[in-house]
Design a protein around this motif. Sequence first.
Motif, PDB file in Angstrom:
ATOM      1  N   ARG A  39       9.217   0.615  13.244  1.00 35.31           N
ATOM      2  CA  ARG A  39       8.115   0.355  12.310  1.00 35.31           C
ATOM      3  C   ARG A  39       8.285  -1.001  11.623  1.00 35.31           C
ATOM      4  NH1 ARG A  39       6.012   6.026   9.854  1.00 35.31           N
ATOM      5  NH2 ARG A  39       6.180   7.177  11.792  1.00 35.31           N
ATOM      6  N   ALA A  99      13.506  13.362   8.217  1.00 38.67           N
ATOM      7  CA  ALA A  99      13.054  12.348   7.261  1.00 38.67           C
ATOM      8  C   ALA A  99      12.928  10.957   7.879  1.00 38.67           C
ATOM      9  CB  ALA A  99      14.008  12.293   6.070  1.00 38.67           C
ATOM     10  N   ARG A 112      -0.120   2.864   2.655  1.00 41.35           N
ATOM     11  CA  ARG A 112       0.732   3.810   3.375  1.00 41.35           C
ATOM     12  C   ARG A 112       1.880   4.365   2.535  1.00 41.35           C
ATOM     13  NH1 ARG A 112       0.709   4.728   8.881  1.00 41.35           N
ATOM     14  NH2 ARG A 112       2.708   5.660   9.339  1.00 41.35           N
ATOM     15  N   MET A 118       8.233  16.498   9.275  1.00 42.36           N
ATOM     16  CA  MET A 118       7.293  16.183   8.185  1.00 42.36           C
ATOM     17  C   MET A 118       6.438  14.997   8.623  1.00 42.36           C
ATOM     18  SD  MET A 118      10.004  16.399   5.009  1.00 42.36           S
ATOM     19  CE  MET A 118      10.981  14.964   5.465  1.00 42.36           C
ATOM     20  N   ASP A 119       5.303  15.259   9.193  1.00 40.20           N
ATOM     21  CA  ASP A 119       4.502  14.177   9.769  1.00 40.20           C
ATOM     22  C   ASP A 119       3.119  14.110   9.110  1.00 40.20           C
ATOM     23  OD1 ASP A 119       3.994  12.046  11.398  1.00 40.20           O
ATOM     24  OD2 ASP A 119       3.608  13.225  13.204  1.00 40.20           O
ATOM     25  N   GLY A 120       2.556  12.919   9.087  1.00 42.56           N
ATOM     26  CA  GLY A 120       1.182  12.748   8.613  1.00 42.56           C
ATOM     27  C   GLY A 120       1.038  12.003   7.294  1.00 42.56           C
ATOM     28  N   ASN A 121       2.128  11.429   6.789  1.00 46.71           N
ATOM     29  CA  ASN A 121       2.036  10.694   5.517  1.00 46.71           C
ATOM     30  C   ASN A 121       1.064   9.516   5.629  1.00 46.71           C
ATOM     31  OD1 ASN A 121       4.069  12.394   4.742  1.00 46.71           O
ATOM     32  ND2 ASN A 121       5.653  10.824   4.597  1.00 46.71           N
ATOM     33  N   GLY A 122       1.139   8.802   6.732  1.00 51.86           N
ATOM     34  CA  GLY A 122       0.289   7.629   6.917  1.00 51.86           C
ATOM     35  C   GLY A 122      -1.184   8.009   6.983  1.00 51.86           C
ATOM     36  N   ARG A 123      -1.473   9.061   7.742  1.00 46.40           N
ATOM     37  CA  ARG A 123      -2.871   9.497   7.853  1.00 46.40           C
ATOM     38  C   ARG A 123      -3.404  10.042   6.533  1.00 46.40           C
ATOM     39  NH1 ARG A 123      -1.621  12.903  12.936  1.00 46.40           N
ATOM     40  NH2 ARG A 123       0.467  12.192  12.339  1.00 46.40           N
ATOM     41  N   ASN A 181      12.247   5.424  14.292  1.00 50.50           N
ATOM     42  CA  ASN A 181      11.421   4.894  13.208  1.00 50.50           C
ATOM     43  C   ASN A 181      11.789   3.443  12.831  1.00 50.50           C
ATOM     44  OD1 ASN A 181      11.065   8.127  11.563  1.00 50.50           O
ATOM     45  ND2 ASN A 181       9.584   7.056  12.849  1.00 50.50           N
ATOM     46  N   HIS A 199       3.902   8.223   1.748  1.00 51.82           N
ATOM     47  CA  HIS A 199       5.331   8.555   1.762  1.00 51.82           C
ATOM     48  C   HIS A 199       5.773   9.080   0.394  1.00 51.82           C
ATOM     49  CE1 HIS A 199       5.706   7.108   5.767  1.00 51.82           C
ATOM     50  NE2 HIS A 199       5.550   5.823   5.473  1.00 51.82           N
TER      51      HIS A 199
HETATM   52  C1  IPE Z   1       5.900  10.911   8.550  1.00 46.70           C
HETATM   53  O1  IPE Z   1       4.648  10.338   8.356  1.00 46.70           O
HETATM   54  C2  IPE Z   1       6.987  10.160   7.820  1.00 46.70           C
HETATM   55  C3  IPE Z   1       7.925   9.448   8.693  1.00 46.70           C
HETATM   56  C4  IPE Z   1       7.893   9.426   9.987  1.00 46.70           C
HETATM   57  C5  IPE Z   1       8.991   8.712   8.047  1.00 46.70           C
HETATM   58  P1  IPE Z   1       4.118   9.133   9.264  1.00 46.70           P
HETATM   59  O2  IPE Z   1       4.443   7.857   8.590  1.00 46.70           O
HETATM   60  O3  IPE Z   1       4.605   9.273  10.653  1.00 46.70           O
HETATM   61  O4  IPE Z   1       2.560   9.409   9.176  1.00 46.70           O
HETATM   62  P2  IPE Z   1       1.487   9.266  10.344  1.00 46.70           P
HETATM   63  O5  IPE Z   1       2.001  10.036  11.523  1.00 46.70           O
HETATM   64  O6  IPE Z   1       1.377   7.807  10.653  1.00 46.70           O
HETATM   65  O7  IPE Z   1       0.238   9.835   9.759  1.00 46.70           O
END
Ligand code: IPE
Length: 227
Positions: free
Chosen positions: A67, A59, A29, A15-20, A64, A33
């Motif tokens: 971060r 998840a 950000r 599940m990727d791309g929440n930040g973008r 991670n 999530h």
């Molecule tokens: C996925 O989204 C969630 C986790 C890794 C916990 P990201 O936080 O990696 O979102 P992007 O990749 O920066 O867009």
Amino acid sequence: MASEGPRARHVAIIMDGNGRWAKAKHLPRVMGHRQGVEAVRKLVRAVEAMGLECLTLYAFSSENWKRPEDEIDDLMNLMRKFIKSDLPEFIANDVRLKIIGDWRGLAPDIVAMLDDALAQTAHGRHTLAVALNYGSQQEIARAATAAAAEGEITPESIAAHLDTADLPPLDLLIRTSGEVRLSNFLLWQCAYAEMIFTDVLWPDFTPAHLQAALDDFAGRERRYGGR
Ligand code: IPE
Ligand code: IPE
Ligand code: MG
């Protein structure tokens, strides 16, 4: 068409791309999530009707932890909230929760909540496996160590000690957000999994996207090295 081909029993999603997603909307950000959790909730509600035996979701990876602390705190707090709010629904809908990865290394209160959730959902029919503090290389190393302690190291003896040992073989791996890599997820289990990489950002991923992936999967010819 969809029903002609293989039927997936076990699907895993990075599940990727929440930040973008959040960035594109000029939101903090954490909102990405939060919306990501909503996407999970909707998907879990839909998988039973799709005939899946197991859905595995990535998840939180063992990497991670790199971060910023405030983002990790946000993710852990969302996890706490999600378990608390959705456990009754899991029980009502016959979902068996399973956690893979080194989840006992999470905060003690989360470990306690998860222990309780696992006990309360142990007899569910559909498995929702959540990868928490998960790294596939670490999982394989742990499994190989356990296999060696019992005797010969073989593909079968390693597989029998993986966190996923009691799950059906992985049929399909999906990654959202346009990245085309595994990021230390299910490396062993992916040996013959089909893969789908989509540009959709995780918070925008709907049950319809999963159904489309299952339809794509049903049209694939799996050979496992044969002909
Ligand atoms: C996925 O989204 C969630 C986790 C890794 C916990 P990201 O936080 O990696 O979102 P992007 O990749 O920066 O867009
Ligand atoms: C993989 O996504 C981990 C999860 C989705 C939980 P990342 O965003 O952490 O992966 P990289 O850093 O882009 O490889
Ligand atoms: Mg990412």
